[in-house]
Each structure stands twice: as C-alpha cells, then as structure tokens.
Design a protein around this motif. Structure first.
Motif, PDB file in Angstrom:
ATOM      1  N   MET A 112       5.692  -3.103  -0.366  1.00  0.00           N
ATOM      2  CA  MET A 112       4.353  -2.949  -0.932  1.00  0.00           C
ATOM      3  C   MET A 112       4.071  -1.500  -1.317  1.00  0.00           C
ATOM      4  N   LEU A 113       4.485  -0.571  -0.481  1.00  0.00           N
ATOM      5  CA  LEU A 113       4.298   0.840  -0.808  1.00  0.00           C
ATOM      6  C   LEU A 113       5.138   1.245  -2.013  1.00  0.00           C
ATOM      7  N   GLU A 125      -4.800  10.594   1.074  1.00  0.00           N
ATOM      8  CA  GLU A 125      -5.024  10.577   2.519  1.00  0.00           C
ATOM      9  C   GLU A 125      -4.401   9.368   3.219  1.00  0.00           C
ATOM     10  N   GLY A 126      -3.298   8.893   2.678  1.00  0.00           N
ATOM     11  CA  GLY A 126      -2.573   7.828   3.367  1.00  0.00           C
ATOM     12  C   GLY A 126      -3.316   6.509   3.455  1.00  0.00           C
ATOM     13  N   THR A 127      -4.312   6.303   2.594  1.00  0.00           N
ATOM     14  CA  THR A 127      -5.076   5.063   2.657  1.00  0.00           C
ATOM     15  C   THR A 127      -4.199   3.858   2.354  1.00  0.00           C
ATOM     16  N   LEU A 128      -3.302   4.023   1.387  1.00  0.00           N
ATOM     17  CA  LEU A 128      -2.433   2.915   0.997  1.00  0.00           C
ATOM     18  C   LEU A 128      -1.529   2.491   2.137  1.00  0.00           C
ATOM     19  N   MET A 129      -0.922   3.458   2.803  1.00  0.00           N
ATOM     20  CA  MET A 129      -0.013   3.131   3.907  1.00  0.00           C
ATOM     21  C   MET A 129      -0.756   2.450   5.051  1.00  0.00           C
ATOM     22  N   ALA A 132      -1.642  -1.078   4.033  1.00  0.00           N
ATOM     23  CA  ALA A 132      -0.454  -1.933   3.977  1.00  0.00           C
ATOM     24  C   ALA A 132      -0.022  -2.357   5.374  1.00  0.00           C
ATOM     25  N   ILE A 133      -0.023  -1.405   6.298  1.00  0.00           N
ATOM     26  CA  ILE A 133       0.344  -1.728   7.683  1.00  0.00           C
ATOM     27  C   ILE A 133      -0.669  -2.706   8.279  1.00  0.00           C
ATOM     28  N   GLY A 134      -1.939  -2.421   8.077  1.00  0.00           N
ATOM     29  CA  GLY A 134      -2.970  -3.307   8.616  1.00  0.00           C
ATOM     30  C   GLY A 134      -2.920  -4.702   8.013  1.00  0.00           C
ATOM     31  N   THR A 135      -2.619  -4.788   6.708  1.00  0.00           N
ATOM     32  CA  THR A 135      -2.568  -6.088   6.046  1.00  0.00           C
ATOM     33  C   THR A 135      -1.403  -6.931   6.551  1.00  0.00           C
ATOM     34  N   THR A 247      -6.786  -4.207  -6.072  1.00  0.00           N
ATOM     35  CA  THR A 247      -7.715  -3.340  -5.357  1.00  0.00           C
ATOM     36  C   THR A 247      -7.278  -1.886  -5.425  1.00  0.00           C
ATOM     37  N   TYR A 248      -6.012  -1.646  -5.224  1.00  0.00           N
ATOM     38  CA  TYR A 248      -5.538  -0.263  -5.235  1.00  0.00           C
ATOM     39  C   TYR A 248      -5.314   0.276  -6.636  1.00  0.00           C
ATOM     40  N   GLU A 249      -5.109  -0.591  -7.592  1.00  0.00           N
ATOM     41  CA  GLU A 249      -5.082  -0.118  -8.971  1.00  0.00           C
ATOM     42  C   GLU A 249      -6.467   0.384  -9.382  1.00  0.00           C
TER      43      GLU A 249
END
Length: 260
Positions: A112-113, A125-129, A132-135, A247-249
């Motif tokens: 995903m990353l 700020e590492g929001t994506l990582m 992704a881990i939480g999801t 969402t991240y796009e």
C-alpha cells in the motif's frame, strides 16, 4: 574490712565497666538486626524482580508455538489459501499459526505504501504509514473478532487463534490483487484489477467461507456465516482499491510532496 568510701568506690568501679560492655552489646545487636532486615528486604526485592522476569518470559513463551513454523510450511499454506478445498475434494484444515498471517499483513502494508509512491505523491508527517498500519492490522484483528463472534453465535467450531490465522492467510489474496494491479498495470483502466479481484479475491473469500460452513453444525447457519465472511473479505479489497487510495490522493492534492 573496707571502709564505706572504699566499698562505694569498688562498687562503682565494678559497675562502670559492666555498663559500658552492656551498651556495646546492645549497639552490636541493633546493628546486626538492621543488617538482617536490610538483607531481608533486598532478598524480597530480588525475588519479586525474578518472579516478574519469569512471568514475562512465561507470557512470551505462550505465544512461541504460534510462531514456530518452517518457511516451506508457510509457502504451502499461502498457496492453499487461494485454492478452496471444495474444488480439490480434500478436508479443510485450519492451522493455529500466526507467523504467516503476520508476514502477509506487513507485506500488504508495504504494498500500500509503495502504491502511493508509484503515483508520485505522499503525505507529510508519516500520516500515510500510520494509516496503512492501522487499516491493515485493524481489519485483521477487527474482522477476526467479528468473525469469531458470528461463529460463536452460529455454533461454528473455530477457536480465536484459528480465526486469526484463517483471516490472515485470506489476506494473501488481497495482497496479490493490490500488488498486481498496482505494479503491473499502471493505466487508468481498472479492468485488470477486476480480473484479479474476480479470480484471486473470490477464490480466497470462497475458501474462507467454505471452512466456516464446514465447521458449522447447522447448515443454514453455516451458509449465513459463509456469505457474511466472504462478503466482508471482498468488500475490504474494494475499499483498499477505491476508497483508501482516493482519500490519500485527495489529501496529496491539498498538500502535495513530489517524490523523485
């Protein structure tokens, strides 16, 4: 015969050394008692620390059997996670193992990353990582709890560890769908994704549902459990493809960082 003064002097002389030696004996006794008390406290503290260490080791040792597996066994289980036993005519086997599912979840997070890196955008700020881990872990644990609760009420003979293992290995189909559609086909068309979703996603979902059906005493309840489990599994793949990335796009358009 001694005089009165001499007798008093002798008595006082005899008394003073006796009093001094008695005080020394009392002081020595107090010191010995304090040392024994301190030694006792230190022994109790060391014993409690040792018990805590052994208790922690014991708790870790409980999980060891669930991660004691050979890589060759993990490979076979990954392949079998895509092939329903209904098609092969074999008896469904559910393992109580968490090493393979954990590796699948971690690899899915990496895919995903990497998929966001392919688009050339990321979020600060590492929001994506973190998301992704939480999801991924949230789905694995949350869906397993939900499936186990559903199985409990429908009298399905599966333990919590077996449900965790089954759900984790089922994510291997999700991993292949996301990985193949992300790295092999980079065009805007989603035809290849639907093809992988219809083959790999459906086969892994069908296997999970069939195992729940096979372990349920009442067939009608087993069909209900199987349909719910397979539907949740397939919907999660669609969520990762069309909702999570969108969402991240959108977030990247608000605050883009171009990766070179």
């Amino acid at each position: 015969m001694y005089s009165e003064d001499e007798s008093v002097t002798l008595e006082m002389g005899d008394y003073e050394p006796h009093s001094e030696s008695q005080g020394q004996d009392q002081g020595f006794g107090l010191t010995t008692e304090m040392q024994s008390q301190i030694a006792g406290k230190m022994f109790e503290l060391g014993t409690s620390k040792a018990k805590e260490a052994f208790s922690l080791y014991g708790r870790i040792d409980i999980l060891r059997p669930y991660f004691d597996v050979e890589p060759s066994q993990v490979q076979k289980r990954l392949v079998s996670a895509l092939i329903p036993e209904k098609l092969t005519g074999t008896t469904p086997i559910v393992v109580s193992e968490l090493y393979g599912p954990l590796m699948v979840v971690l690899t899915l997070i990496a895919v995903m990353l990497a998929g966001m890196k392919v688009t050339g955008q990321t979020v600060q700020e590492g929001t994506l990582m973190g998301t992704a881990i939480g999801t991924c872990f949230g789905y694995w644990i949350g869906a397993s709890v939900f499936f186990f609760g559903l199985a409990y009420f429908c009298d399905t003979k599966l333990s919590p560890i077996e449900v965790l293992s089954l759900c984790g290995y089922g994510l291997f189909g999700t991993l292949l769908c996301m990985g193949l559609s992300t790295f092999l086909i980079t065009s805007a068309s989603n035809l290849f994704f639907y093809a992988t979703w219809g083959v790999l996603g459906v086969s892994s979902a069908f296997r999970m549902g069939y195992i729940f059906l096979d372990r349920t005493a009442v067939r009608k309840q087993g069909v209900t459990v199987a349909v719910v489990v397979a539907s949740v599994h397939l919907l999660f793949i669609l969520y990762l493809k069309f909702v999570y990335h969108k969402t991240y796009e959108a977030a990247a358009k608000i605050n883009p960082i171009h990766v070179r």
